[in-house]
Design an enzyme around this catalytic site. Sequence first.
Site, PDB file in Angstrom:
ATOM      1  N   SER A 439      21.673  26.262  33.523  1.00 56.39           N
ATOM      2  CA  SER A 439      22.043  24.902  34.336  1.00 56.39           C
ATOM      3  C   SER A 439      22.169  25.049  36.027  1.00 56.39           C
ATOM      4  O   SER A 439      22.071  24.194  36.530  1.00 56.39           O
ATOM      5  CB  SER A 439      23.191  24.267  33.647  1.00 56.39           C
ATOM      6  OG  SER A 439      24.290  24.939  33.599  1.00 56.39           O
ATOM      7  N   HIS A 460      15.919  23.388  30.558  1.00 61.11           N
ATOM      8  CA  HIS A 460      17.142  22.811  30.859  1.00 61.11           C
ATOM      9  C   HIS A 460      17.411  21.612  29.918  1.00 61.11           C
ATOM     10  O   HIS A 460      17.035  20.664  30.456  1.00 61.11           O
ATOM     11  CB  HIS A 460      17.478  22.510  32.155  1.00 61.11           C
ATOM     12  CG  HIS A 460      18.864  22.135  32.465  1.00 61.11           C
ATOM     13  ND1 HIS A 460      19.112  21.119  33.373  1.00 61.11           N
ATOM     14  CD2 HIS A 460      20.224  22.548  31.966  1.00 61.11           C
ATOM     15  CE1 HIS A 460      20.472  20.910  33.407  1.00 61.11           C
ATOM     16  NE2 HIS A 460      20.932  21.833  32.400  1.00 61.11           N
TER      17      HIS A 460
HETATM   18  P1  NAI Z   1      28.040  29.298  24.784  1.00 61.97           P
HETATM   19  O1  NAI Z   1      29.546  30.261  25.156  1.00 61.97           O
HETATM   20  O2  NAI Z   1      28.571  28.315  23.867  1.00 61.97           O
HETATM   21  O3  NAI Z   1      27.393  30.114  24.256  1.00 61.97           O
HETATM   22  C1  NAI Z   1      26.652  31.352  24.839  1.00 61.97           C
HETATM   23  C2  NAI Z   1      26.328  32.325  23.704  1.00 61.97           C
HETATM   24  O4  NAI Z   1      25.765  33.435  23.853  1.00 61.97           O
HETATM   25  C3  NAI Z   1      27.578  33.276  22.880  1.00 61.97           C
HETATM   26  O5  NAI Z   1      27.536  32.914  21.363  1.00 61.97           O
HETATM   27  C4  NAI Z   1      27.487  34.648  23.210  1.00 61.97           C
HETATM   28  O6  NAI Z   1      27.964  35.680  22.233  1.00 61.97           O
HETATM   29  C5  NAI Z   1      25.965  34.768  23.631  1.00 61.97           C
HETATM   30  N1  NAI Z   1      25.709  35.818  24.232  1.00 61.97           N
HETATM   31  C6  NAI Z   1      25.998  36.308  25.503  1.00 61.97           C
HETATM   32  N2  NAI Z   1      25.414  37.551  25.987  1.00 61.97           N
HETATM   33  C7  NAI Z   1      24.421  37.529  25.008  1.00 61.97           C
HETATM   34  C8  NAI Z   1      23.441  38.266  24.910  1.00 61.97           C
HETATM   35  N3  NAI Z   1      23.233  39.403  25.672  1.00 61.97           N
HETATM   36  N4  NAI Z   1      22.396  38.508  23.742  1.00 61.97           N
HETATM   37  C9  NAI Z   1      22.665  37.503  22.964  1.00 61.97           C
HETATM   38  N5  NAI Z   1      23.669  36.458  22.718  1.00 61.97           N
HETATM   39  C10 NAI Z   1      24.515  36.604  23.935  1.00 61.97           C
HETATM   40  O7  NAI Z   1      27.650  28.606  25.979  1.00 61.97           O
HETATM   41  P2  NAI Z   1      26.612  27.359  25.977  1.00 61.97           P
HETATM   42  O8  NAI Z   1      27.538  26.188  26.475  1.00 61.97           O
HETATM   43  O9  NAI Z   1      25.698  27.430  24.936  1.00 61.97           O
HETATM   44  O10 NAI Z   1      25.576  27.683  27.440  1.00 61.97           O
HETATM   45  C11 NAI Z   1      24.695  28.390  27.259  1.00 61.97           C
HETATM   46  C12 NAI Z   1      23.593  28.431  28.445  1.00 61.97           C
HETATM   47  O11 NAI Z   1      23.377  27.076  28.353  1.00 61.97           O
HETATM   48  C13 NAI Z   1      24.519  28.698  29.631  1.00 61.97           C
HETATM   49  O12 NAI Z   1      23.259  29.257  30.535  1.00 61.97           O
HETATM   50  C14 NAI Z   1      24.581  27.254  30.133  1.00 61.97           C
HETATM   51  O13 NAI Z   1      24.724  27.205  31.669  1.00 61.97           O
HETATM   52  C15 NAI Z   1      23.483  26.560  29.558  1.00 61.97           C
HETATM   53  N6  NAI Z   1      23.880  25.145  29.515  1.00 61.97           N
HETATM   54  C16 NAI Z   1      25.023  24.455  29.039  1.00 61.97           C
HETATM   55  C17 NAI Z   1      25.069  23.035  28.818  1.00 61.97           C
HETATM   56  C18 NAI Z   1      26.582  22.870  28.418  1.00 61.97           C
HETATM   57  O14 NAI Z   1      26.644  21.598  28.407  1.00 61.97           O
HETATM   58  N7  NAI Z   1      27.121  23.638  27.640  1.00 61.97           N
HETATM   59  C19 NAI Z   1      24.259  22.264  29.315  1.00 61.97           C
HETATM   60  C20 NAI Z   1      23.032  22.988  29.693  1.00 61.97           C
HETATM   61  C21 NAI Z   1      22.757  24.354  29.905  1.00 61.97           C
END
Ligand code: NAI
Length: 721
Positions: A439, A460
């Site tokens: 994001s 996104h």
């Molecule tokens: P989250 O923390 O819920 O999930 C991230 C996941 O990625 C975790 O389960 C983690 O174990 C896993 N992970 C980390 N490194 C990894 C790797 N090398 N290989 C495989 N898995 C790995 O985070 P969330 O909220 O799902 O965000 C994920 C992405 O989406 C971020 O880039 C965030 O900026 C983006 N995003 C989030 C939004 C939100 O409202 N939460 C909205 C739009 C985008």
Amino acid sequence: MTGMGTEARTSALTTAVEDGIAVVTLDLPGESVNKFSRAVKDEFTEVFAELQRDAAVRAIVIISGKRDVFVAGADIEEFVALRSAEEATRLSRDGQAMLDHVAASPKPIVAAVHGACLGGGLELILACQYRVVTDHPKTMLGAPEVQLGIIPGAGGCNRLPRVVGLRGALEMILTGKNIRAAKAFKMGLVDELVPPPILRSVAIAAARRLASGPGGGRRRPGGVAGWFFDRSALGQSIVLKRARTMTLKQTGGHYPAPLAALDTIRFSLSKGVELGLRYEAERFGQMAMTDVSRRLVEVFFATTALKKDPGVPAPAPSPRRVDRLGILGAGFMGSGIAAIAAGQAGVEVRLKDADLPRVGAGLRAAAGIVNERVRRRSITRREGARQLALVSGGSDYTGFHAADLVIEAVFEDLEVKRQVVREVEAVVRPTCIFASNTSTIPISRIAEASIRPETVIGMHFFSPVQRMPLLEVIVGERTAVETTVTAVAFGRRMGKTVIVVRDRPGFFVNRILSPYINEAVRLLVEGVPIETVDRAMAAWGFPVGPITLLDEVGLDVAAKAGSVMQEAFGERLRQALDLGALVADKRLGRKNGRGFFLYRDGKRAGVDPTAYRVLGLAPTAPPADEDVVAERLAFAMLNEAARALEEGVVRQPRDGDIGALFGIGFPAFRGGPFRTLDALGARAAVGTLGRLASLHGDRFLPAASLVEQADHGGRYYPSHW
Ligand code: NAI
């Protein structure tokens, strides 16, 4: 019959008489759907008059020749061409007259419905004596008129309450939402529910039955309570009163059409159908000329146009096939993306996370989303099971060699993202696209780690993925055109409305949100209470106020995004305070039950007074005028939208308007930031911004393009109306 001359009118209706029953098939030539235009209505009236005269015909069946559409509604092009309320009223009266013939037909008319039956289509079947409908998922019935700022104008407000009772009619007309066939049956809107292969024969049999004697229609369900609220005068007046209060609350008084529909239904129930129809046409005419209706129709056209837009200038290459999707990160976003990729796009999904427990949690979360749809009966249990079977997962790259597209949703950290690009590229095919759901991180920075930067792009999604309709596709410096069209096409397959944006900080949606949120927080610093700020923007038409929005988004996410924007744009997007203090106090917003507000059992329990203290604030200001608050916040956003367009962040105002509407719930009746600016006029907007700048600082200085428009009389959209 089709004539041979050059003037031959291609006909939409064909009639076949079988053993006393005329089957009239509606199949508009050269169109993918059936819709009611003036020409179709004329033909209908002609054909029906002929069938009335034809002694060999005892009853009539109306069926569609289109695959999954009965009638999608009225011809909206004819609607937008209307120039006065009188003209619109006349259009409504014409439609009513045609359907009056149907309703008064001495020969029974049976509707045989498969596929979408909306607007004028619904009004047609309401005028028929009997309705047979398929139980297929593609069969949807609805009166979507209020979504275009108008009311059903071909008898719908009069006939629907008489067929299904008042409460069912209000539910359909006031929300404009489609209902499935099973529900329509339960409501009494449908006489027989049948599988598609026997639709025609069942309808013919019903026609034959009705031709040989009266009756045959279902008794309306509902019992005594149903009779009281739906059909007795006292019950109806109670229901109407309640509906009015609820509608006013839900629309904030910004949308006149649902109220006009309520007036019409009330009038019709007390004065009868004949006067009721006249009244309906009058109100339809009024509504058709409102600004709200114009904005909503423009939004409809913009969304339709976006569905056909490949996302790049012509000539656009064809998108590549995507059959298999890899997802990295089984967290909040990754699991949501998995659920809709399997559910909407129907592709095989492989979910990878760092360890198996996290993969398990992600799979469970995806299953939760699918099962919720089963619970709501949007899909059958079997369909749910089929969708879930498409999703598998693991803690390594097994299965990724076959992926056509990989979407990453790992932690928001450039180095982590770069690391996964390298890992993915080592296992996937060279044509596989790598999309990041970041994001805040520039796609081009992530692509620096790639050996094939032309395959790297941003997708996104917004949270929660299964509910938010928007997707921003972000084109990096080196992204290939083919990558862009493929990401756009796949986003659409996932059911999203897609806008293509440039790789600038915040992309579009977060870009315009940033100064708006900053201004909201600045008001808190000035001592304005949280509730006042939120109330002001809810009154302006947003679904929730900015402080509530912060809690929904998550204060950790918001704090991070805020500092990225400040770093990128400097003083103009400087944060009034660092929300990090709230995060340090373990307040993440709704997700952990504490933010600016407190939450108990998932429900919000009011402002947490200690939130002020953590930020070193006190709500001490004298009561602020909500209009003053709203002006500051709205103009911060509008001005930023103008700047973003100048920088080419969106390709055209249309994309920015849709992004704001679908990404952050910008008030639909205003049509989006660019429509709002056009409605104000650039000169007035520049004037207001100048005043705000002198009162509050240079951050309000008007965008160059607005000043330019003010000087030369420009606008964002050509004026159609
Ligand atoms: P989250 O923390 O819920 O999930 C991230 C996941 O990625 C975790 O389960 C983690 O174990 C896993 N992970 C980390 N490194 C990894 C790797 N090398 N290989 C495989 N898995 C790995 O985070 P969330 O909220 O799902 O965000 C994920 C992405 O989406 C971020 O880039 C965030 O900026 C983006 N995003 C989030 C939004 C939100 O409202 N939460 C909205 C739009 C985008």
